[in-house]
Design a protein around this motif. Structure first.
Motif, PDB file in Angstrom:
ATOM      1  N   LEU A 100      -9.231   1.927  -0.482  1.00 52.28           N
ATOM      2  CA  LEU A 100      -9.170   3.008   0.006  1.00 52.28           C
ATOM      3  C   LEU A 100      -9.404   3.151   1.742  1.00 52.28           C
ATOM      4  O   LEU A 100     -10.381   3.196   1.849  1.00 52.28           O
ATOM      5  N   ASN A 101      -8.616   3.622   2.078  1.00 49.76           N
ATOM      6  CA  ASN A 101      -8.887   3.912   3.486  1.00 49.76           C
ATOM      7  C   ASN A 101      -8.667   4.895   4.021  1.00 49.76           C
ATOM      8  O   ASN A 101      -7.741   5.729   4.020  1.00 49.76           O
TER       9      ASN A 101
ATOM     10  N   ASN B 258      -4.807   9.517   8.773  1.00 45.84           N
ATOM     11  CA  ASN B 258      -4.007   8.910   7.446  1.00 45.84           C
ATOM     12  C   ASN B 258      -4.522   8.336   6.506  1.00 45.84           C
ATOM     13  O   ASN B 258      -5.853   7.932   6.340  1.00 45.84           O
ATOM     14  N   ILE B 259      -4.244   8.855   5.005  1.00 47.69           N
ATOM     15  CA  ILE B 259      -5.537   8.228   3.901  1.00 47.69           C
ATOM     16  C   ILE B 259      -4.249   7.199   3.072  1.00 47.69           C
ATOM     17  O   ILE B 259      -3.246   7.738   2.566  1.00 47.69           O
ATOM     18  N   ASN B 260      -4.659   5.849   2.530  1.00 46.39           N
ATOM     19  CA  ASN B 260      -4.607   5.035   1.929  1.00 46.39           C
ATOM     20  C   ASN B 260      -4.757   4.766   1.384  1.00 46.39           C
ATOM     21  O   ASN B 260      -6.089   3.934   1.738  1.00 46.39           O
ATOM     22  N   GLY B 261      -4.532   3.569  -0.090  1.00 46.36           N
ATOM     23  CA  GLY B 261      -5.238   2.567  -0.823  1.00 46.36           C
ATOM     24  C   GLY B 261      -3.634   1.566  -0.479  1.00 46.36           C
ATOM     25  O   GLY B 261      -2.929   1.074  -0.182  1.00 46.36           O
ATOM     26  N   THR B 262      -4.569   0.135  -0.653  1.00 48.27           N
ATOM     27  CA  THR B 262      -4.049  -0.938  -0.383  1.00 48.27           C
ATOM     28  C   THR B 262      -4.591  -1.640  -1.857  1.00 48.27           C
ATOM     29  O   THR B 262      -5.372  -1.505  -2.282  1.00 48.27           O
ATOM     30  N   PHE B 263      -3.506  -2.272  -2.293  1.00 45.27           N
ATOM     31  CA  PHE B 263      -3.984  -3.506  -2.819  1.00 45.27           C
ATOM     32  C   PHE B 263      -3.261  -4.483  -2.376  1.00 45.27           C
ATOM     33  O   PHE B 263      -2.191  -5.094  -1.934  1.00 45.27           O
ATOM     34  N   PHE B 264      -4.667  -5.957  -2.632  1.00 45.25           N
ATOM     35  CA  PHE B 264      -4.480  -7.234  -1.551  1.00 45.25           C
ATOM     36  C   PHE B 264      -4.745  -8.531  -2.064  1.00 45.25           C
ATOM     37  O   PHE B 264      -5.683  -8.587  -3.422  1.00 45.25           O
ATOM     38  N   TYR B 265      -3.517  -9.671  -2.087  1.00 48.76           N
ATOM     39  CA  TYR B 265      -4.731 -10.750  -2.481  1.00 48.76           C
ATOM     40  C   TYR B 265      -4.191 -12.641  -1.296  1.00 48.76           C
ATOM     41  O   TYR B 265      -3.822 -11.925  -0.548  1.00 48.76           O
TER      42      TYR B 265
ATOM     43  N   THR C 223       0.540   5.230  18.918  1.00 47.95           N
ATOM     44  CA  THR C 223      -0.876   5.586  19.238  1.00 47.95           C
ATOM     45  C   THR C 223      -1.701   4.444  19.366  1.00 47.95           C
ATOM     46  O   THR C 223      -1.985   4.404  17.971  1.00 47.95           O
ATOM     47  N   PRO C 224      -2.910   4.510  19.586  1.00 50.11           N
ATOM     48  CA  PRO C 224      -4.149   4.057  19.427  1.00 50.11           C
ATOM     49  C   PRO C 224      -4.511   4.109  17.824  1.00 50.11           C
ATOM     50  O   PRO C 224      -4.584   5.587  17.340  1.00 50.11           O
ATOM     51  N   MET C 225      -5.185   3.562  17.119  1.00 53.76           N
ATOM     52  CA  MET C 225      -5.895   4.147  15.629  1.00 53.76           C
ATOM     53  C   MET C 225      -7.023   3.305  15.583  1.00 53.76           C
ATOM     54  O   MET C 225      -7.573   2.293  16.150  1.00 53.76           O
ATOM     55  N   ILE C 226      -7.784   3.704  14.882  1.00 52.75           N
ATOM     56  CA  ILE C 226      -9.208   3.379  14.257  1.00 52.75           C
ATOM     57  C   ILE C 226      -8.886   3.406  12.652  1.00 52.75           C
ATOM     58  O   ILE C 226      -8.019   3.586  12.466  1.00 52.75           O
ATOM     59  N   MET C 227      -9.638   2.680  11.738  1.00 50.59           N
ATOM     60  CA  MET C 227      -9.923   2.929  10.342  1.00 50.59           C
ATOM     61  C   MET C 227     -10.829   1.988  10.451  1.00 50.59           C
ATOM     62  O   MET C 227     -11.735   1.658  10.883  1.00 50.59           O
ATOM     63  N   GLY C 228     -11.274   2.613   8.542  1.00 53.94           N
ATOM     64  CA  GLY C 228     -12.397   2.309   7.637  1.00 53.94           C
ATOM     65  C   GLY C 228     -12.479   2.168   6.233  1.00 53.94           C
ATOM     66  O   GLY C 228     -10.857   3.342   6.189  1.00 53.94           O
ATOM     67  N   GLY C 229     -12.378   1.641   5.854  1.00 58.79           N
ATOM     68  CA  GLY C 229     -12.158   1.898   4.201  1.00 58.79           C
ATOM     69  C   GLY C 229     -13.315   0.696   3.247  1.00 58.79           C
ATOM     70  O   GLY C 229     -13.674  -0.152   3.864  1.00 58.79           O
ATOM     71  N   VAL C 230     -13.552   0.909   2.387  1.00 62.33           N
ATOM     72  CA  VAL C 230     -14.346   0.737   1.513  1.00 62.33           C
ATOM     73  C   VAL C 230     -13.617   0.083  -0.358  1.00 62.33           C
ATOM     74  O   VAL C 230     -12.213   0.423  -0.244  1.00 62.33           O
TER      75      VAL C 230
ATOM     76  N   GLY D 127       0.540  -1.131   0.182  1.00 59.46           N
ATOM     77  CA  GLY D 127      -0.243  -0.255  -0.037  1.00 59.46           C
ATOM     78  C   GLY D 127       0.413   1.284   0.201  1.00 59.46           C
ATOM     79  O   GLY D 127       1.921   0.945   0.222  1.00 59.46           O
ATOM     80  N   VAL D 128       0.546   2.606  -0.473  1.00 57.65           N
ATOM     81  CA  VAL D 128       0.658   3.376  -0.500  1.00 57.65           C
ATOM     82  C   VAL D 128       0.155   4.761   0.118  1.00 57.65           C
ATOM     83  O   VAL D 128      -1.081   4.228  -0.049  1.00 57.65           O
ATOM     84  N   GLY D 129       0.414   6.279   0.876  1.00 60.38           N
ATOM     85  CA  GLY D 129      -0.474   6.931   1.869  1.00 60.38           C
ATOM     86  C   GLY D 129       0.141   7.951   2.468  1.00 60.38           C
ATOM     87  O   GLY D 129       1.454   7.641   2.273  1.00 60.38           O
ATOM     88  N   LYS D 130      -0.856   8.750   2.570  1.00 58.86           N
ATOM     89  CA  LYS D 130       0.098   9.935   3.434  1.00 58.86           C
ATOM     90  C   LYS D 130      -0.637  10.575   4.590  1.00 58.86           C
ATOM     91  O   LYS D 130      -2.059  10.227   4.483  1.00 58.86           O
ATOM     92  N   THR D 131      -0.249  10.751   5.547  1.00 57.83           N
ATOM     93  CA  THR D 131      -0.181  11.640   6.602  1.00 57.83           C
ATOM     94  C   THR D 131      -0.787  12.756   6.188  1.00 57.83           C
ATOM     95  O   THR D 131      -0.141  14.195   6.247  1.00 57.83           O
ATOM     96  N   VAL D 132      -2.110  12.711   6.934  1.00 58.46           N
ATOM     97  CA  VAL D 132      -2.502  14.732   6.118  1.00 58.46           C
ATOM     98  C   VAL D 132      -2.794  15.420   7.172  1.00 58.46           C
ATOM     99  O   VAL D 132      -2.226  16.630   6.985  1.00 58.46           O
ATOM    100  N   THR D 133      -3.035  15.303   8.595  1.00 58.35           N
ATOM    101  CA  THR D 133      -2.962  16.249   9.500  1.00 58.35           C
ATOM    102  C   THR D 133      -2.383  15.350  10.157  1.00 58.35           C
ATOM    103  O   THR D 133      -1.846  14.389  10.328  1.00 58.35           O
ATOM    104  N   ASP D 134      -2.677  15.707  11.220  1.00 57.95           N
ATOM    105  CA  ASP D 134      -1.199  14.564  12.937  1.00 57.95           C
ATOM    106  C   ASP D 134      -2.205  13.639  13.343  1.00 57.95           C
ATOM    107  O   ASP D 134      -2.361  13.193  14.149  1.00 57.95           O
TER     108      ASP D 134
END
Length: 231
Positions: A136-137, A92-99, A155-162, A82-89
């Motif tokens: 996209l996550n 983070n927005i990222n995209g992944t390819f998975f098999y 740091t703890p984190m939460i995530m969601g993606g479609v 995957g590749v992503g970017k931290t847009v604020t502190d």
């Protein structure tokens, strides 16, 4: 099964390499830490648990007579990048390819066996299905830098993606195939640890998807590990 054994060996080897990388990274010289406005590239390892739904076997006219049966998706391993970017502190927005590949099993129905083309009968019909997923996550971080009261960049984190998933496979020794494009949604919680210019994320997540022939949506629960670099 040799393929599954090889994947399990590879998965174990990657986990060991990850732990060694973490140990080496923790010994690296400290530098001013910030996730903000950095691009990230990472590898993904994932384990998905099993789940069972109701389905036709599959939705071909010759099999409709058997009615609704159970379809089980067995536990599976997989990987990707995957590749992503931290847009604020805190975001983070990222995209992944998975098999990954998933063994599907159809069983039950109105009869003890299924007859395909009046030739062969089966108590269960198996399919090794191959799954390619692009998603996209969005990840939200509870803290901008350190865990309060420590020097750890943890740091703890939460995530969601479609995402969208392409599935293909073949049922046993029959000529019945799966060719399916479906929507997936994912949600999870976990921890992120940054060290030097590297990071690791460990997540517990659920993924939902509904195949064309199924009456219900699968919900597979599992674990994801990501290891990468940020710059």
């Amino acid at each position: 099964m040799k393929i599954r054994g090889g994947i399990r060996f590879t998965f174990s080897a990657l986990i060991i390499a990850l732990l060694l990388g973490l140990w080496a990274g923790s010994a690296a010289a400290a530098e001013k830490f910030s996730r903000l406005d950095k691009w990230e590239y990472f590898a993904v390892l994932q384990y998905n648990g099993e789940d069972t739904v109701r389905t036709y076997v599959p939705a071909y006219d010759e099999l409709r007579a058997y009615g609704t049966v159970e379809q089980e998706a067995e536990a599976s391993y997989g990987g990707g990048f995957g590749v992503g970017k931290t847009v604020t502190d805190y975001l983070n927005i990222n995209g992944t390819f998975f098999y990954n590949y998933v063994d599907l099993i159809n069983r039950g129905g109105k009869a003890d066996t299924f007859t395909i083309n009046s030739a062969e009968s089966f108590r269960e019909i198996y399919c090794t299905s191959h799954h390619w997923t692009v998603s996209l996550n969005a990840e939200g971080y509870l803290f901008s830098q350190n865990f309060p009261g420590t020097d750890l960049h943890l740091t703890p984190m939460i995530m969601g993606g479609v995402g969208t998933r392409y599935i293909h496979g073949q049922w046993g020794r029959t000529n019945l195939k799966i060719r399916d494009y479906i929507l997936t949604t994912t949600a999870g919680v976990g921890l992120r640890w940054d060290f030097s210019s590297y990071f690791v994320k460990a997540l517990y997540q659920s993924t939902w998807y509904r195949m064309t022939d199924t009456e219900d949506s699968y919900q597979t629960k599992g674990y994801t590990c990501q290891f990468g670099c940020a710059f």
